[in-house]
Design an enzyme around this catalytic site. Structure first.
Site, PDB file in Angstrom:
ATOM      1  N   GLN A  96       9.695  85.162  63.869  1.00 49.50           N
ATOM      2  CA  GLN A  96       8.284  85.283  64.219  1.00 49.50           C
ATOM      3  C   GLN A  96       7.582  83.948  63.979  1.00 49.50           C
ATOM      4  OE1 GLN A  96       5.008  87.031  61.829  1.00 49.50           O
ATOM      5  NE2 GLN A  96       5.025  88.665  63.373  1.00 49.50           N
ATOM      6  N   TYR A 106      -4.682  85.612  63.183  1.00 49.74           N
ATOM      7  CA  TYR A 106      -4.186  84.235  63.214  1.00 49.74           C
ATOM      8  C   TYR A 106      -4.516  83.582  64.558  1.00 49.74           C
ATOM      9  CZ  TYR A 106      -2.029  85.890  58.953  1.00 49.74           C
ATOM     10  OH  TYR A 106      -1.834  86.434  57.708  1.00 49.74           O
TER      11      TYR A 106
END
Length: 351
Positions: free
Chosen positions: A98, A179
């Site tokens: 990720q 994010y």
């Protein structure tokens, strides 16, 4: 047989089961973002998952958002991750990395030369962030210029290349949890007046450009994306999330991705019902699942794979425990980010 234990096609891979280990920050890397040998053991212990999605890894030093989190930018980081992927593959597992650029959820003390965190707009998020000296108030970020956006896209491209060099089977774009990608997606954090802000199409543009770069490096069948609509974590707010995520998922169809990973935490809207019919790729469902809920989701066709976080954290042999009906270890929240083996590699397996 439970659907959990049937194979499923995810991109180019046929996974042995439909239990996916969620990406979970564990804060066990060193200050240079290099995973330790404990990390090798941690992931190898959990290789019976159909797919492991690694903890969030910063694609560039400017994307680091928390102390002791790992990166994929340097040769030393790549070499350390290669030990992890080799160990997982030796046990027959699959693992995707990720890629997590934290954007404004960071602090100058963690960034090169004490730089300001970057974001689509100079809007200071509420709250604090964990640094080497403890909790610090977040700061007003630097607004990325169009030229700088292009460089961030290139950073994701190079990180994808390096992840493959490190032996990962694929990569996931972390477009959730407040994010950087979600900062672009969301109207509360993106107040630009150029091609990257304003309309839904403009706010989605950054995510699509990053995915394009990742796909060009890895092939579409080795790239996934994670999203968590209305999770509202890290002071993220969007005025029209159903419109935003419907449009985004519509645009994803052109990519033929390996999977779309949707984790819901507190959303009042059933985004699985909204988004799953639009998705041609494997649909991975996450967010508070237990065995019964996962089996129901698979049996009803709501999901193709089911994602488990704390259950995999505390039970390295989770598939075997589900298969045999064994009791589960409870995760110790006090050791989630504490460093060392306690609460990391010392959870007992059945054997």
């Amino acid at each position: 047989m439970s659907a959990l234990f049937t194979p499923v096609q995810v991109g180019r891979y046929t996974l042995a089961n439909r239990m996916v280990m969620a990406p979970m920050t564990r804060s066990r890397a060193d200050d240079s973002g290099v995973p330790s040998d404990l990390t090798v053991m941690y992931y190898a212990q959990r290789a019976s998952a159909g797919l492991i999605i690694s903890e969030g890894v910063f694609p560039t030093a400017m994307g680091k958002g928390y102390g002791r989190t790992p990166g994929i930018e340097t040769d030393e980081q790549v070499a350390a991750w290669k030990k992890v992927t080799d160990a997982v593959h030796a046990r027959g597992g699959r693992i995707f990395m990720q890629l997590m650029h934290c954007g404004r959820i960071s602090h100058p003390s963690m960034l090169p030369s004490g730089a300001l965190p970057v974001a689509p707009s100079a809007i200071k998020p509420k709250g604090q962030v964990w640094t080497a000296t403890g909790l610090q108030d977040m700061v007003t970020p630097h607004t990325l210029s169009v030229t700088e956006i292009a460089q961030v896209v290139e950073d994701y491209r190079l990180a994808t290349r390096r992840a493959l060099e490190a032996g990962f089977d694929g990569v996931e774009l972390h477009a959730a949890s407040g994010y950087l990608p979600e900062q672009f997606l969301s109207s509360g954090s993106n107040q630009r007046d150029d091609n990257y802000g304003g309309s839904v199409a403009n706010r989605v543009r950054f995510v699509l450009e990053v995915l394009t770069a990742m796909v060009e490096e890895a092939g579409s069948d080795r790239v996934g994306i994670k999203m968590s609509p209305e999770m509202n974590f890290n002071d993220i707010v969007d005025a029209s999330p159903q419109e935003t995520y419907s449009y985004l998922v519509d645009q994803l169809q052109a990519f033929n991705l390996a999977y779309v990973h949707v984790a819901l935490f507190g959303a009042k809207v059933d985004y699985h019902a909204l988004l799953k019919p639009k998705v041609k790729a494997a649909y991975l469902m996450g967010g508070g699942l237990d065995q019964a809920k996962a089996e129901e989701a698979l049996a009803s066709g709501v999901a193709d794979g089911t994602v488990f976080g704390g259950a995999f954290l505390a039970n390295p042999d989770l598939p075997e425990r589900f298969r045999t009906g064994a009791s589960l270890n409870a995760p110790d929240k006090d050791t989630f980010y504490s460093g060392g083996e306690k609460g990391y590699t010392d959870y007992p397996a059945l054997a």
